[in-house]
Design a protein around this motif. Structure first.
Motif, short mmCIF file in Angstrom:
data_model
loop_
_atom_site.label_atom_id
_atom_site.label_comp_id
_atom_site.label_asym_id
_atom_site.label_seq_id
_atom_site.Cartn_x
_atom_site.Cartn_y
_atom_site.Cartn_z
N THR A 282 0.79 -1.23 0.00
CA THR A 282 0.00 0.00 0.00
C THR A 282 0.82 1.28 0.00
O THR A 282 0.30 2.34 -0.33
N ARG A 283 2.10 1.22 0.37
CA ARG A 283 2.83 2.47 0.54
C ARG A 283 4.34 2.30 0.37
O ARG A 283 4.92 1.35 0.88
N MET A 284 4.97 3.26 -0.33
CA MET A 284 6.44 3.27 -0.45
C MET A 284 6.93 4.71 -0.46
O MET A 284 6.94 5.37 -1.47
N ARG A 285 7.28 5.20 0.69
CA ARG A 285 7.68 6.59 0.88
C ARG A 285 9.15 6.79 0.55
O ARG A 285 10.01 6.39 1.32
N GLN A 286 9.45 7.40 -0.57
CA GLN A 286 10.82 7.70 -0.99
C GLN A 286 11.73 6.48 -0.89
O GLN A 286 12.91 6.58 -0.58
N ALA A 287 11.18 5.33 -1.17
CA ALA A 287 11.92 4.08 -1.00
C ALA A 287 13.03 3.87 -2.02
O ALA A 287 14.01 3.21 -1.74
N PHE A 288 12.87 4.43 -3.22
CA PHE A 288 13.81 4.15 -4.31
C PHE A 288 14.61 5.39 -4.72
O PHE A 288 14.83 5.65 -5.88
N ILE A 289 15.05 6.18 -3.76
CA ILE A 289 15.84 7.38 -4.03
C ILE A 289 17.21 6.97 -4.57
O ILE A 289 17.87 6.10 -4.02
N ASP A 290 17.62 7.61 -5.66
CA ASP A 290 18.93 7.35 -6.28
C ASP A 290 19.12 5.88 -6.68
O ASP A 290 20.09 5.24 -6.28
N CYS A 291 18.20 5.37 -7.45
CA CYS A 291 18.29 4.02 -8.02
C CYS A 291 18.31 4.16 -9.54
O CYS A 291 17.29 3.94 -10.21
N PRO A 292 19.44 4.53 -10.13
CA PRO A 292 19.50 4.87 -11.55
C PRO A 292 19.28 3.69 -12.50
O PRO A 292 19.00 3.91 -13.67
N SER A 293 19.37 2.46 -12.04
CA SER A 293 19.17 1.30 -12.92
C SER A 293 17.75 0.78 -12.92
O SER A 293 17.39 -0.07 -13.75
N LEU A 294 16.92 1.26 -12.00
CA LEU A 294 15.53 0.81 -11.92
C LEU A 294 14.74 1.47 -13.06
O LEU A 294 14.51 2.67 -13.05
N THR A 295 14.38 0.68 -14.04
CA THR A 295 13.72 1.23 -15.24
C THR A 295 12.23 0.91 -15.31
O THR A 295 11.49 1.65 -15.94
N THR A 296 11.80 -0.18 -14.70
CA THR A 296 10.39 -0.58 -14.77
C THR A 296 9.93 -1.04 -13.40
O THR A 296 10.65 -1.76 -12.71
N ILE A 297 8.73 -0.64 -13.04
CA ILE A 297 8.14 -1.14 -11.80
C ILE A 297 6.65 -1.40 -12.06
O ILE A 297 6.01 -0.67 -12.82
N ARG A 298 6.15 -2.46 -11.45
CA ARG A 298 4.72 -2.78 -11.51
C ARG A 298 4.13 -2.44 -10.16
O ARG A 298 4.55 -2.96 -9.13
N LEU A 299 3.17 -1.53 -10.16
CA LEU A 299 2.55 -1.10 -8.92
C LEU A 299 1.45 -2.06 -8.50
O LEU A 299 0.64 -2.47 -9.34
N PRO A 300 1.38 -2.40 -7.24
CA PRO A 300 0.34 -3.29 -6.74
C PRO A 300 -1.03 -2.62 -6.78
O PRO A 300 -1.15 -1.39 -6.78
#
Length: 154
Positions: free
Chosen positions: A96-114
């Protein structure tokens, strides 16, 4: 006497192992639990984990993919900050929640949201040095839709 839930407090950052399996029955990964563990490429997290604390996985250069357990509903601040090679994160459907969880993750290109994620839960999740190209959601999402990898609220 009642059984106390286990908490992974700290994995030693200097260990040379490439893989680690968190002990069954562990309920939480504490702040900085796997922080700066440069050699650790693969972490197996049991379904018993329901909480991941502040910066638990930050500065993990070797981490490229992680599957989060189905009982986990949110991520604390900066859980994956500075994971420069993180490409894929599998979030559970009940998330349900992700508060600034992926700050400075330059390789993360795709995410599927629940399906259960709300706009409030998504705020600032991918700040700074982001290379996110596709945001995907299922048709069952109550709060979002995605068209050609672009996120829209409903």
């Amino acid at each position: 006497m009642g059984k106390t839930a286990k908490v992974l407090t700290r994995y030693p950052p200097g260990r040379q192992a490439r893989s680690y399996r968190v002990m069954e029955g562990t309920s939480r990964i504490d702040s900085y639990g796997f922080s700066q563990c440069k050699n650790l490429q693969e972490i197996h997290i049991p379904d018993s984990v329901t909480s991941v604390s502040f910066e638990a996985f930050n500065r993990r250069d070797s981490l490229t993919e992680l599957t989060l357990p189905p009982q986990l509903h949110d991520l604390d601040y900066y859980v994956f900050s500075d994971c420069v090679n993180l490409r894929t994160v599998h979030l559970p459907d009940s998330f349900t929640r992700m508060r600034q969880a992926f700050i400075d993750c330059p390789s993360l290109t795709t995410i599927r949201l629940p399906d259960q994620l709300s706009l409030y839960g998504f705020e600032d999740a991918f700040k700074r040095r982001g290379s996110l190209k596709n945001i995907l959601v299922s048709e069952n999402s109550k709060n979002f839709s995605s068209r050609d990898g672009v996120l829209y609220n409903k």
